[in-house]
Design a protein around this motif. Sequence first.
Motif, PDB file in Angstrom:
ATOM      1  N   GLU A  94       1.070   6.466  -7.027  1.00  0.00           N
ATOM      2  CA  GLU A  94      -0.010   7.401  -7.359  1.00  0.00           C
ATOM      3  C   GLU A  94       0.500   8.845  -7.345  1.00  0.00           C
ATOM      4  OE1 GLU A  94      -3.429   6.795  -4.873  1.00  0.00           O
ATOM      5  OE2 GLU A  94      -3.642   4.708  -5.507  1.00  0.00           O
ATOM      6  N   ARG A  95       1.334   9.190  -6.370  1.00  0.00           N
ATOM      7  CA  ARG A  95       1.886  10.543  -6.288  1.00  0.00           C
ATOM      8  C   ARG A  95       2.741  10.840  -7.513  1.00  0.00           C
ATOM      9  NH1 ARG A  95       3.830  10.706  -0.965  1.00  0.00           N
ATOM     10  NH2 ARG A  95       5.825   9.879  -1.626  1.00  0.00           N
ATOM     11  N   ILE A  96       3.531   9.846  -7.940  1.00  0.00           N
ATOM     12  CA  ILE A  96       4.367  10.029  -9.135  1.00  0.00           C
ATOM     13  C   ILE A  96       3.490  10.208 -10.370  1.00  0.00           C
ATOM     14  CG2 ILE A  96       5.998   8.856 -10.681  1.00  0.00           C
ATOM     15  CD1 ILE A  96       7.282   7.653  -8.136  1.00  0.00           C
ATOM     16  N   MET A  97       2.424   9.420 -10.468  1.00  0.00           N
ATOM     17  CA  MET A  97       1.527   9.513 -11.629  1.00  0.00           C
ATOM     18  C   MET A  97       0.824  10.869 -11.672  1.00  0.00           C
ATOM     19  SD  MET A  97       1.987   6.742 -13.275  1.00  0.00           S
ATOM     20  CE  MET A  97       0.643   6.668 -14.431  1.00  0.00           C
ATOM     21  N   LYS A  98       0.430  11.401 -10.520  1.00  0.00           N
ATOM     22  CA  LYS A  98      -0.276  12.692 -10.476  1.00  0.00           C
ATOM     23  C   LYS A  98       0.655  13.853 -10.812  1.00  0.00           C
ATOM     24  CE  LYS A  98      -3.887  11.511  -7.181  1.00  0.00           C
ATOM     25  NZ  LYS A  98      -4.386  11.676  -5.816  1.00  0.00           N
ATOM     26  N   THR A  99       1.862  13.812 -10.257  1.00  0.00           N
ATOM     27  CA  THR A  99       2.775  14.938 -10.457  1.00  0.00           C
ATOM     28  C   THR A  99       3.609  14.788 -11.719  1.00  0.00           C
ATOM     29  OG1 THR A  99       4.559  13.931  -9.166  1.00  0.00           O
ATOM     30  CG2 THR A  99       2.972  15.301  -7.966  1.00  0.00           C
ATOM     31  N   GLY A 100       3.779  13.555 -12.196  1.00  0.00           N
ATOM     32  CA  GLY A 100       4.622  13.329 -13.366  1.00  0.00           C
ATOM     33  C   GLY A 100       6.096  13.372 -13.021  1.00  0.00           C
ATOM     34  N   ASN A 101       6.411  13.485 -11.738  1.00  0.00           N
ATOM     35  CA  ASN A 101       7.803  13.563 -11.295  1.00  0.00           C
ATOM     36  C   ASN A 101       8.104  12.458 -10.292  1.00  0.00           C
ATOM     37  OD1 ASN A 101       8.358  15.988 -12.718  1.00  0.00           O
ATOM     38  ND2 ASN A 101       7.340  17.150 -11.112  1.00  0.00           N
ATOM     39  N   ALA A 102       9.257  11.857 -10.435  1.00  0.00           N
ATOM     40  CA  ALA A 102       9.734  10.887  -9.457  1.00  0.00           C
ATOM     41  C   ALA A 102      10.826  11.586  -8.655  1.00  0.00           C
ATOM     42  CB  ALA A 102      10.278   9.652 -10.149  1.00  0.00           C
ATOM     43  N   ARG A 154       0.846  -1.215   0.000  1.00  0.00           N
ATOM     44  CA  ARG A 154       0.000   0.000   0.000  1.00  0.00           C
ATOM     45  C   ARG A 154       0.872   1.253   0.000  1.00  0.00           C
ATOM     46  NH1 ARG A 154      -3.014  -3.373   3.365  1.00  0.00           N
ATOM     47  NH2 ARG A 154      -2.102  -2.483   5.256  1.00  0.00           N
ATOM     48  N   ASN A 155       1.947   1.240   0.768  1.00  0.00           N
ATOM     49  CA  ASN A 155       2.857   2.396   0.798  1.00  0.00           C
ATOM     50  C   ASN A 155       3.472   2.637  -0.582  1.00  0.00           C
ATOM     51  OD1 ASN A 155       2.364   2.749   3.509  1.00  0.00           O
ATOM     52  ND2 ASN A 155       4.248   1.766   4.182  1.00  0.00           N
ATOM     53  N   ILE A 156       3.915   1.569  -1.219  1.00  0.00           N
ATOM     54  CA  ILE A 156       4.504   1.705  -2.559  1.00  0.00           C
ATOM     55  C   ILE A 156       3.455   2.217  -3.539  1.00  0.00           C
ATOM     56  CG2 ILE A 156       5.456   0.394  -4.503  1.00  0.00           C
ATOM     57  CD1 ILE A 156       6.942  -1.318  -2.400  1.00  0.00           C
ATOM     58  N   ASN A 157       2.226   1.741  -3.419  1.00  0.00           N
ATOM     59  CA  ASN A 157       1.164   2.188  -4.320  1.00  0.00           C
ATOM     60  C   ASN A 157       0.858   3.673  -4.130  1.00  0.00           C
ATOM     61  OD1 ASN A 157      -0.662   1.516  -6.427  1.00  0.00           O
ATOM     62  ND2 ASN A 157      -2.338   1.680  -4.949  1.00  0.00           N
TER      63      ASN A 157
END
Length: 114
Positions: A75-83, A68-71
């Motif tokens: 999701e945060r990476i997908m929303k912001t487009g930044n890793a 769940r933590n990794i997910n």
Amino acid sequence: MSKERDRKIPIQVYLSENEKYVLDEKIKESKMRNISEYIRHLILYGYVYDIDYNGLKEYNYQIAALGRNINMIRERIMKTGNAYEEDLNEIKELMDKIWHTHESMLSKVPLQKL
């Protein structure tokens, strides 16, 4: 003149059809001559493992929590487009925890000769 038996104590075991099939297959694989030889070998050299699987419940819970933590990071990476580097470091830490949990669980399983 008949030779007297060394083994004089019979045993009787009741099996289901499926259990009998499994036993017959194992005897074939063992290359032993008969069921008596196979069972004597198991009695003398075999092992019975009593494994407590209650730890798996906690193990599964911990793995699910890490997932769940990794997910959430994904999701945060997908929303912001930044890793972000801190996200990647957190994923690495979570993966280390997963492997540590996995190794800990495996260390509780008895070793078996194959």
